[in-house]
Design an enzyme around this catalytic site. Structure first.
Site, PDB file in Angstrom:
ATOM      1  CG  ASP A  13     -10.574 -44.917   6.272  1.00  0.00           C
ATOM      2  OD1 ASP A  13     -10.784 -44.595   5.095  1.00  0.00           O
ATOM      3  OD2 ASP A  13     -11.424 -45.478   6.994  1.00  0.00           O
ATOM      4  CE  LYS A  16      -6.168 -45.700   0.701  1.00  0.00           C
ATOM      5  NZ  LYS A  16      -6.651 -45.839   2.086  1.00  0.00           N
ATOM      6  N   GLY A  40     -13.007 -43.328   0.472  1.00  0.00           N
ATOM      7  CA  GLY A  40     -13.231 -41.907   0.765  1.00  0.00           C
ATOM      8  C   GLY A  40     -11.873 -41.307   1.047  1.00  0.00           C
ATOM      9  CG  HIS A  41      -8.956 -41.710  -1.198  1.00  0.00           C
ATOM     10  ND1 HIS A  41      -8.261 -42.228  -2.253  1.00  0.00           N
ATOM     11  CD2 HIS A  41      -9.301 -42.780  -0.439  1.00  0.00           C
ATOM     12  CE1 HIS A  41      -8.200 -43.560  -2.142  1.00  0.00           C
ATOM     13  NE2 HIS A  41      -8.839 -43.903  -1.054  1.00  0.00           N
ATOM     14  CD  GLN A 225     -11.128 -50.152  -0.990  1.00  0.00           C
ATOM     15  OE1 GLN A 225     -10.711 -50.670  -2.011  1.00  0.00           O
ATOM     16  NE2 GLN A 225     -11.977 -49.150  -1.021  1.00  0.00           N
TER      17      GLN A 225
HETATM   18  P1  GDP Z   1      -7.680 -42.334   2.958  1.00  0.00           P
HETATM   19  O1  GDP Z   1      -8.919 -43.106   2.718  1.00  0.00           O
HETATM   20  O2  GDP Z   1      -6.495 -43.214   3.187  1.00  0.00           O
HETATM   21  O3  GDP Z   1      -7.415 -41.290   1.925  1.00  0.00           O
HETATM   22  O4  GDP Z   1      -7.911 -41.548   4.329  1.00  0.00           O
HETATM   23  P2  GDP Z   1      -9.260 -40.786   4.797  1.00  0.00           P
HETATM   24  O5  GDP Z   1      -9.378 -39.519   4.080  1.00  0.00           O
HETATM   25  O6  GDP Z   1     -10.422 -41.705   4.778  1.00  0.00           O
HETATM   26  O7  GDP Z   1      -8.939 -40.596   6.332  1.00  0.00           O
HETATM   27  C1  GDP Z   1      -7.823 -39.881   6.764  1.00  0.00           C
HETATM   28  C2  GDP Z   1      -8.314 -38.746   7.684  1.00  0.00           C
HETATM   29  O8  GDP Z   1      -7.205 -38.226   8.398  1.00  0.00           O
HETATM   30  C3  GDP Z   1      -8.889 -37.578   6.911  1.00  0.00           C
HETATM   31  O9  GDP Z   1      -9.874 -36.971   7.693  1.00  0.00           O
HETATM   32  C4  GDP Z   1      -7.694 -36.634   6.760  1.00  0.00           C
HETATM   33  O10 GDP Z   1      -8.075 -35.267   6.625  1.00  0.00           O
HETATM   34  C5  GDP Z   1      -7.006 -36.856   8.077  1.00  0.00           C
HETATM   35  N1  GDP Z   1      -5.545 -36.683   8.052  1.00  0.00           N
HETATM   36  C6  GDP Z   1      -4.667 -37.104   7.110  1.00  0.00           C
HETATM   37  N2  GDP Z   1      -3.409 -36.855   7.508  1.00  0.00           N
HETATM   38  C7  GDP Z   1      -3.497 -36.279   8.729  1.00  0.00           C
HETATM   39  C8  GDP Z   1      -2.542 -35.806   9.681  1.00  0.00           C
HETATM   40  O11 GDP Z   1      -1.328 -35.903   9.496  1.00  0.00           O
HETATM   41  N3  GDP Z   1      -3.032 -35.292  10.839  1.00  0.00           N
HETATM   42  C9  GDP Z   1      -4.361 -35.200  11.098  1.00  0.00           C
HETATM   43  N4  GDP Z   1      -4.742 -34.690  12.252  1.00  0.00           N
HETATM   44  N5  GDP Z   1      -5.278 -35.615  10.226  1.00  0.00           N
HETATM   45  C10 GDP Z   1      -4.854 -36.164   9.079  1.00  0.00           C
HETATM   46  P1  IMO Z   2     -10.322 -45.999   1.676  1.00  0.00           P
HETATM   47  O1  IMO Z   2      -9.877 -46.040   0.249  1.00  0.00           O
HETATM   48  C1  IMO Z   2     -11.692 -48.175   5.180  1.00  0.00           C
HETATM   49  C2  IMO Z   2     -14.128 -51.739   4.459  1.00  0.00           C
HETATM   50  C3  IMO Z   2     -15.568 -51.702   4.913  1.00  0.00           C
HETATM   51  C4  IMO Z   2     -15.758 -53.168   5.258  1.00  0.00           C
HETATM   52  C5  IMO Z   2     -14.977 -53.885   4.173  1.00  0.00           C
HETATM   53  C6  IMO Z   2     -15.803 -54.357   2.997  1.00  0.00           C
HETATM   54  O2  IMO Z   2     -11.045 -44.754   2.056  1.00  0.00           O
HETATM   55  O3  IMO Z   2      -9.213 -46.342   2.604  1.00  0.00           O
HETATM   56  P2  IMO Z   2     -16.957 -53.093   0.961  1.00  0.00           P
HETATM   57  O4  IMO Z   2     -18.002 -52.019   0.932  1.00  0.00           O
HETATM   58  O5  IMO Z   2     -15.696 -52.736   0.286  1.00  0.00           O
HETATM   59  O6  IMO Z   2     -17.493 -54.412   0.494  1.00  0.00           O
HETATM   60  O7  IMO Z   2     -16.626 -53.299   2.521  1.00  0.00           O
HETATM   61  O8  IMO Z   2     -14.002 -52.949   3.720  1.00  0.00           O
HETATM   62  N1  IMO Z   2     -13.728 -50.634   3.550  1.00  0.00           N
HETATM   63  C7  IMO Z   2     -12.952 -49.610   3.922  1.00  0.00           C
HETATM   64  N2  IMO Z   2     -12.466 -49.285   5.140  1.00  0.00           N
HETATM   65  N3  IMO Z   2     -11.376 -47.435   4.102  1.00  0.00           N
HETATM   66  C8  IMO Z   2     -11.841 -47.770   2.870  1.00  0.00           C
HETATM   67  O9  IMO Z   2     -11.451 -47.154   1.753  1.00  0.00           O
HETATM   68  C9  IMO Z   2     -12.706 -48.881   2.754  1.00  0.00           C
HETATM   69  N4  IMO Z   2     -13.353 -49.458   1.719  1.00  0.00           N
HETATM   70  C10 IMO Z   2     -13.961 -50.543   2.216  1.00  0.00           C
HETATM   71  O10 IMO Z   2     -15.733 -50.859   6.021  1.00  0.00           O
HETATM   72  O11 IMO Z   2     -15.151 -53.452   6.493  1.00  0.00           O
HETATM   73 MG    MG Z   3     -10.833 -43.322   3.482  1.00  0.00          MG
END
Ligand code: GDP
Ligand code: IMO
Ligand code: MG
Length: 431
Positions: A13, A16, A40-41, A225
Site C-alpha cells: 500500500d 505502487k 489493491g492498487h 505487496q
Molecule cells: P498500492 O497497493 O501500493 O497501490 O497502494 P494503495 O492503493 O493500496 O494505497 C495507497 C493509497 O494512497 C490510495 O488510496 C491512493 O489513492 C493514496 N495515495 C497515493 N499517493 C498519494 C499521495 O501522494 N497523497 C495522498 N494523499 N494519497 C495518496
Molecule cells: P498491495 O499490492 C498490504 C497482507 C495481509 C496480511 C498478509 C498476508 O495492495 O500493496 P495474504 O492474503 O496475502 O495471505 O495476507 O499480507 N497483504 C497486504 N497488505 N497491501 C497488499 O497488497 C497486501 N497483500 C497482502 O494484510 O497481513
Molecule cells: Mg494496496
C-alpha cells in the site's frame, strides 16, 4: 525507456498503483509477476477512482499491453468482474491489450474456505490475511496439486484432475476444518464457464514477453505487496506467500534477468501495515489513529484500518539492498504537511544494542524498540506545487535526511492521490 521493476519497500500500500500509472505513460507493456487479488492498487484519474486487484495498472492507458504473469494467482470470477467493472468505467479490456499467462494458477473455492477457516482457528497467532485464498493456492502450486488457467480449457483433463483434488480437499475440509464437503459438479461447471470467458486472453506470456523484448518494447514489471511481505525476505511468518521483491520478476514472468535495466522502490513518507506481525515504528498512542485519518489509511482490498507508524529506515534500507533498488519514489508527503515535527526511525534498540540491519527473526523483531531522530515539519500545503524549487525547505531537508541514511536518491515525490499530483526531482530511471 528502460525496462523497469517497480516494487513496494514496506508492507504494501505504498502507492505502487498510482506510481505505475505515472510511469506507464512511457512504456509499452505493464506486467504483474506475483500476488493475486490480495492486492489493491488505487489510481485516480480526472476525479474517477479505480482500484485494481489482479489487472496491471497499465490498463488505464489504452495503448499499453497489460500482462498477468505466470507467478500471479487469479480468482477467475473476481477477475471477470474486474474486467467488467473496467469496461463499464470506460476502460477497454480486450484480447489486444490484456493477456493472462496460460500457466497462471487459479484460486478455487476450497482455497478461500481454507484461508478463512485456518485464520479463525489460529486465534491470536493468525496472520491477518486478506481471506482471498492466497496462501492455500500457492501451497497447492508448490505441492503440484494446483489448477492452472489453461487446464480449464480442456474439460476432460480438468474433470479428472479436479475430481481427485476435491476428494482430498473434502477429507481435509470436513475432518480438520469442520467444513461441509464441496460439490464437484458445481465447481466444475462454474470453472469451465470461467475458462471459456477468459480464453481470449490466455496465452504463453513468457514467449510474448520474449518477442516484445526483441522488438525493443519497454516493459514495466509491477510488484504487488512489498518487500516486508515477501515470503523469503519479509517478516516471516507474517508475510504473503509470494516473492514480492525484485527476485520474483523472472520466475513470475519468464523473462531473463538480463533484460531488467532498473529497479525503482516505492515508499510511503511514513509506514503502514494491514494484518498482524511485528512493526517496530508503529505509533501505538492516539496519534496512530490521527495519522490513519489524515492519510485515509483503510485497506483498498478489505477496508481494514491500516496500522500507522513513522518512516522506518532500517526496514526500507534492507528492502533497497536485497532488491537492488537504485532510486526511491516517495508518496503521501502531503499527509504530513500539518505536523510540527516528524520522526524517522534510524535504528532498533534490542537489549543493549542498537541494530541498523533488519533482523530476520520475528522474536527479535517484536522485542525491538525504535530509535528516532526528529526533524521539523514544513507546515504548508503542497498539493498545488508543480515546481521542485517551490517545495518548502524543511521538506527538502526531510528528503535529504532519508537519502543520506538510505544511501539512495529520491527521484519523485507524490503530493496528492491524483494522477498529476507528483513532482519529479531527478531522473529515477537511471541505473
Ligand atoms: P498500492 O497497493 O501500493 O497501490 O497502494 P494503495 O492503493 O493500496 O494505497 C495507497 C493509497 O494512497 C490510495 O488510496 C491512493 O489513492 C493514496 N495515495 C497515493 N499517493 C498519494 C499521495 O501522494 N497523497 C495522498 N494523499 N494519497 C495518496
Ligand atoms: P498491495 O499490492 C498490504 C497482507 C495481509 C496480511 C498478509 C498476508 O495492495 O500493496 P495474504 O492474503 O496475502 O495471505 O495476507 O499480507 N497483504 C497486504 N497488505 N497491501 C497488499 O497488497 C497486501 N497483500 C497482502 O494484510 O497481513
Ligand atoms: Mg494496496
Amino acid at each position: 525507456m528502460p525496462n523497469i521493476v517497480v516494487i513496494g519497500t514496506q508492507w504494501g500500500d505504498e502507492g505502487k498503483g498510482r506510481i505505475v500509472d505515472i510511469l506507464s505513460e512511457k512504456v509499452d507493456v505493464v506486467a504483474r509477476y506475483q500476488g493475486g487479488n490480495n492486492a489493491g492498487h488505487t489510481i485516480i484519474v480526472d476525479g474517477k477512482t479505480t482500484v485494481l486487484h489482479h489487472i496491471p495498472s497499465g490498463i488505464l492507458r489504452q495503448d499499453k499491453i497489460s500482462i498477468i504473469g505466470n507467478g500471479v494467482v487469479i480468482d477467475p470470477k473476481f477477475l471477470l468482474e474486474e474486467i467488467d467493472g473496467l469496461r463499464k468505467s470506460g476502460y477497454p479490456v480486450s484480447s489486444a491489450n490484456f493477456k493472462i499467462s496460460d500457466r497462471t494458477h487459479v484460486i478455487m473455492p476450497y482455497h478461500k474456505l481454507m484461508d478463512k477457516a485456518r485464520e479463525s482457528q489460529m486465534g491470536n497467532n493468525k496472520i491477518g490475511t486478506t481471506g482471498r485464498g492466497i496462501g492455500p493456492v500457492y501451497e497447492d502450486k508448490v505441492a503440484r496439486r494446483g489448477i492452472r488457467v489453461s487446464d480449464l480449457l480442456y474439460p476432460d483433463y480438468f474433470a479428472d484432475r479436479l475430481k481427485s483434488i476435491i476428494n482430498q480437499k473434502n477429507i481435509y475440509l470436513k475432518n480438520v476444518l469442520g467444513i461441509e464437503p464441496l460439490d464437484f459438479e458445481h465447481i466444475f461447471d462454474d470453472y469451465i464457464e470461467y475458462g471459456k470467458k477468459l480464453n481470449p486472453f490466455i496465452t504463453d506470456t513468457s514467449l510474448l514477453l520474449y518477442d516484445l523484448v526483441k522488438q525493443n518494447k519497454a516493459i514495466l514489471f509491477e510488484g504487488a505487496q512489498g518487500v516486508m511481505l515477501d515470503v523469503d525476505f519479509g517478516t516471516y511468518p507474517y508475510v504473503t506467500s509470494s516473492n514480492s521483491g525484485a527476485g520474483g520478476v523472472c520466475s513470475g514472468t519468464g523473462i531473463s534477468p538480463k533484460i531488467i535495466d532498473t529497479i525503482v522502490g516505492i515508499s510511503k513518507a511514513y509506514t503502514t501495515r494491514v494484518g498482524e506481525g511485528p512493526f517496530p515504528s508503529e505509533i501505538k498512542d492516539g496519534f496512530g489513529e490521527v495519522l490513519r485519518k489524515m492519510g485515509n489509511e483503510y485497506g483498498a482490498t478489505t477496508g481494514r484500518p491500516r496500522r500507522c507508524g513513522w518512516f522506518d529506515t532500517v526496514s526500507v534500507s534492507y528492502s533497497i539492498k536485497i532488491s537492488g533498488i537504485s532510486s526511491l519514489m516517495l508518496t503521501k508527503l502531503d499527509v504530513l504537511s500539518d505536523l510540527q515535527t516528524i520522526k524517522i526511525c534510524t535504528g532498533y534498540k534490542y537489549k543493549d544494542q542498537v541494530l541498523k540491519d533488519f533482523p530476520s527473526n520475528p522474536n527479535v523483531l517484536s522485542s525491538c524498540k525504535p530509535v528516532y531522530e526528529e526533524v521539523p515539519g514544513w507546515r504548508s500545503e503542497l498539493s498545488d506545487i508543480n515546481d521542485p524549487s517551490d517545495l518548502p525547505q524543511n521538506l527538502m531537508n526531510y528528503l535529504g535526511k532519508l537519502e543520506d541514511i538510505l544511501e539512495t536518491q529520491i527521484s519523485l515525490i507524490s503530493i496528492g492521490p491524483s494522477r498529476e499530483q507528483f513532482i519529479t526531482l531527478k531522473n529515477g530511471l537511471l541505473n
